[in-house]
Design a protein around this motif. Sequence first.
Motif, mmCIF file in Angstrom:
data_model
loop_
_atom_site.group_PDB
_atom_site.id
_atom_site.type_symbol
_atom_site.label_atom_id
_atom_site.label_comp_id
_atom_site.label_asym_id
_atom_site.label_seq_id
_atom_site.Cartn_x
_atom_site.Cartn_y
_atom_site.Cartn_z
ATOM 1 N N ILE A 169 8.440 -1.078 -7.071
ATOM 2 C CA ILE A 169 7.339 -1.991 -7.394
ATOM 3 C C ILE A 169 7.859 -3.427 -7.464
ATOM 4 O O ILE A 169 9.003 -3.678 -7.849
ATOM 5 C CB ILE A 169 6.623 -1.598 -8.727
ATOM 6 N N LEU A 170 6.993 -4.332 -7.032
ATOM 7 C CA LEU A 170 7.295 -5.771 -7.047
ATOM 8 C C LEU A 170 6.153 -6.381 -7.871
ATOM 9 O O LEU A 170 4.995 -6.179 -7.524
ATOM 10 C CB LEU A 170 7.281 -6.281 -5.601
ATOM 11 N N PRO A 171 6.452 -7.085 -8.960
ATOM 12 C CA PRO A 171 5.355 -7.556 -9.819
ATOM 13 C C PRO A 171 4.281 -8.349 -9.077
ATOM 14 O O PRO A 171 3.104 -8.260 -9.414
ATOM 15 C CB PRO A 171 6.068 -8.407 -10.872
ATOM 16 N N ASP A 172 4.675 -9.141 -8.074
ATOM 17 C CA ASP A 172 3.668 -9.890 -7.302
ATOM 18 C C ASP A 172 3.998 -9.762 -5.816
ATOM 19 O O ASP A 172 5.040 -10.249 -5.368
ATOM 20 C CB ASP A 172 3.663 -11.367 -7.721
ATOM 21 N N MET A 173 3.122 -9.119 -5.082
ATOM 22 C CA MET A 173 3.385 -8.858 -3.661
ATOM 23 C C MET A 173 3.386 -10.147 -2.832
ATOM 24 O O MET A 173 3.817 -10.142 -1.685
ATOM 25 C CB MET A 173 2.344 -7.869 -3.145
ATOM 26 N N ASP A 174 2.930 -11.259 -3.403
ATOM 27 C CA ASP A 174 2.977 -12.530 -2.664
ATOM 28 C C ASP A 174 4.315 -13.250 -2.826
ATOM 29 O O ASP A 174 4.469 -14.377 -2.337
ATOM 30 C CB ASP A 174 1.858 -13.465 -3.132
ATOM 31 N N ALA A 175 5.258 -12.611 -3.527
ATOM 32 C CA ALA A 175 6.569 -13.243 -3.703
ATOM 33 C C ALA A 175 7.343 -13.121 -2.385
ATOM 34 O O ALA A 175 8.119 -12.187 -2.175
ATOM 35 C CB ALA A 175 7.327 -12.575 -4.857
ATOM 36 N N ASP B 57 13.723 6.849 -11.203
ATOM 37 C CA ASP B 57 12.602 7.251 -10.320
ATOM 38 C C ASP B 57 11.868 6.026 -9.803
ATOM 39 O O ASP B 57 11.247 6.069 -8.748
ATOM 40 C CB ASP B 57 11.604 8.127 -11.097
ATOM 41 N N VAL B 58 11.908 4.957 -10.605
ATOM 42 C CA VAL B 58 11.150 3.752 -10.256
ATOM 43 C C VAL B 58 12.105 2.553 -10.275
ATOM 44 O O VAL B 58 12.900 2.401 -11.199
ATOM 45 C CB VAL B 58 10.012 3.506 -11.283
ATOM 46 N N ILE B 59 12.024 1.724 -9.231
ATOM 47 C CA ILE B 59 12.764 0.454 -9.231
ATOM 48 C C ILE B 59 11.727 -0.655 -9.393
ATOM 49 O O ILE B 59 10.850 -0.816 -8.539
ATOM 50 C CB ILE B 59 13.545 0.244 -7.913
ATOM 51 N N ALA B 60 11.807 -1.370 -10.513
ATOM 52 C CA ALA B 60 10.934 -2.549 -10.697
ATOM 53 C C ALA B 60 11.763 -3.733 -10.237
ATOM 54 O O ALA B 60 12.747 -4.103 -10.883
ATOM 55 C CB ALA B 60 10.524 -2.691 -12.154
ATOM 56 N N LEU C 113 2.212 -4.922 -16.034
ATOM 57 C CA LEU C 113 1.129 -4.250 -15.299
ATOM 58 C C LEU C 113 1.699 -3.384 -14.168
ATOM 59 O O LEU C 113 1.205 -2.282 -13.915
ATOM 60 C CB LEU C 113 0.153 -5.279 -14.722
ATOM 61 N N ALA C 114 2.724 -3.881 -13.507
ATOM 62 C CA ALA C 114 3.312 -3.126 -12.394
ATOM 63 C C ALA C 114 3.923 -1.821 -12.904
ATOM 64 O O ALA C 114 3.770 -0.761 -12.285
ATOM 65 C CB ALA C 114 4.365 -3.976 -11.691
ATOM 66 N N LEU C 115 4.599 -1.877 -14.064
ATOM 67 C CA LEU C 115 5.190 -0.661 -14.628
ATOM 68 C C LEU C 115 4.102 0.288 -15.130
ATOM 69 O O LEU C 115 4.205 1.499 -14.996
ATOM 70 C CB LEU C 115 6.131 -1.021 -15.787
ATOM 71 N N ARG C 116 3.048 -0.282 -15.681
ATOM 72 C CA ARG C 116 1.954 0.554 -16.203
ATOM 73 C C ARG C 116 1.198 1.251 -15.077
ATOM 74 O O ARG C 116 0.934 2.442 -15.122
ATOM 75 C CB ARG C 116 0.991 -0.329 -17.020
ATOM 76 N N ASP C 117 0.873 0.489 -14.021
ATOM 77 C CA ASP C 117 -0.011 1.013 -12.966
ATOM 78 C C ASP C 117 0.762 1.491 -11.734
ATOM 79 O O ASP C 117 0.166 1.975 -10.780
ATOM 80 C CB ASP C 117 -1.001 -0.087 -12.527
ATOM 81 N N LEU C 118 2.058 1.294 -11.742
ATOM 82 C CA LEU C 118 2.908 1.597 -10.574
ATOM 83 C C LEU C 118 2.364 0.942 -9.300
ATOM 84 O O LEU C 118 2.334 1.543 -8.227
ATOM 85 C CB LEU C 118 3.093 3.111 -10.399
ATOM 86 N N LYS C 119 1.977 -0.266 -9.412
ATOM 87 C CA LYS C 119 1.588 -1.082 -8.260
ATOM 88 C C LYS C 119 1.649 -2.564 -8.635
ATOM 89 O O LYS C 119 1.559 -2.878 -9.808
ATOM 90 C CB LYS C 119 0.215 -0.681 -7.730
ATOM 91 N N PRO C 120 1.823 -3.465 -7.674
ATOM 92 C CA PRO C 120 1.936 -3.194 -6.236
ATOM 93 C C PRO C 120 3.250 -2.494 -5.867
ATOM 94 O O PRO C 120 4.293 -2.786 -6.429
ATOM 95 C CB PRO C 120 1.900 -4.584 -5.608
ATOM 96 N N GLN C 121 3.099 -1.534 -4.943
ATOM 97 C CA GLN C 121 4.258 -0.752 -4.476
ATOM 98 C C GLN C 121 4.656 -1.178 -3.079
ATOM 99 O O GLN C 121 3.799 -1.521 -2.276
ATOM 100 C CB GLN C 121 3.856 0.718 -4.368
ATOM 101 N N ILE C 122 5.942 -1.118 -2.803
ATOM 102 C CA ILE C 122 6.426 -1.364 -1.436
ATOM 103 C C ILE C 122 6.230 -0.067 -0.645
ATOM 104 O O ILE C 122 6.707 0.994 -1.062
ATOM 105 C CB ILE C 122 7.931 -1.741 -1.437
ATOM 106 N N GLU C 123 5.491 -0.158 0.425
ATOM 107 C CA GLU C 123 5.300 1.000 1.315
ATOM 108 C C GLU C 123 5.945 0.622 2.640
ATOM 109 O O GLU C 123 5.829 -0.524 3.072
ATOM 110 C CB GLU C 123 3.808 1.252 1.599
#
Length: 329
Positions: free
Chosen positions: A86-92, A62-65, A287-297
């Motif tokens: 989700i991408l752990p850091d959206m600035d990557a 359901d989720v791709i980290a 944190l990304a797995l816990r909060d489901l963000k940052p997400q790619i929209e």
Amino acid sequence: MTAPIRENLSGLDLRAEIERLRKERNAVILAHYYQKPEIQDLADFVGDSLELSRKAADTDADVIAFCGVKFMAETAKILSPQKTVILPDMDAGCSLEDSCPPEQFKRFREAHPDHIALTYINCSAAVKALSDIIVTSSSAETIISQIPESQKIIFGPDRHLGGYLNRKFGREMLLWPGVCIVHEAFSETELLKLKAQHPGAPVAAHPECPPHIVDHADYVGSTSGILQFAKSFPGDTLIVATEPHIIHQMELALPEKTFIGAPGADGNCNCNICPYMALNTMEKLYLALRDLKPQIEMEEGLRLATRKSLDRMLEMASGTVGKGDLGRA
Ligand code: 13P
Ligand code: SF4
């Protein structure tokens, strides 16, 4: 700028927590070879850009980290819109993506209406939508060899990969002037010194390297290609001219062999660590797995516009498109 982590996570067993969240979220963790070893070690799958795209298209999770850079996570979202990516850091990000603003690329295309746009996957979704066929470093050669020689091509955004393909296939693709800051940093002088210290050690280089590095290479290929070469070359020492975190997989597979990262201009290869990939950490993955963000929209119109060029790559990379089936999308 990357937001600092404000919580104190020091008491947590991050590996165990990531394991727990992976199950709870029905998540799959994908990692590129340039990720830190601790992230590679817990990923469900470690691979190159093409392999990660294929995995992203195939998974039932359901989720791709996505432990990689943004254009890779965007590819996962384009191929699996119903999944949470989700991408752990959206600035990557990626210097190649930054070098190619969609508006300028659009004008480049418009100036060459009789050319198709063959585009390296290291670019934004908007540039993918303006392209006919996407390539990765592991699919580029298969794909270009299927394009009739009479077909004119523009190639972006990596001028070194484009130049390498031009030389190898005798093509005259028009090149967008982008570069990867990481592969650009290798020094020919330092590489020659290293070769002199290790006579007989072959050099494996990524085609994002400039010609003065590629010209000294015994093998040129994608990250997975380099890894294959490391497993098959007969000697005991290999000089590796790509981002040095890939050496982790080589050392796991071949502990008896020696792998040396090619140096940058100061003789120190820290400048060859991808600063974008390095933004992903265990803390941010947790944190990304816990909060489901940052997400790619991604807006659906843009996503659909990118599918054609990406699907073409996936079809052509597996040899399901014939020579007569090419041309502008
Ligand atoms: P690969 O497809 O070879 O893994 O390359 C991705 C990349 O970003 C290299 O810098
Ligand atoms: Fe982009 Fe270069 Fe980093 Fe690859 S290594 S993600 S091409 S900046």
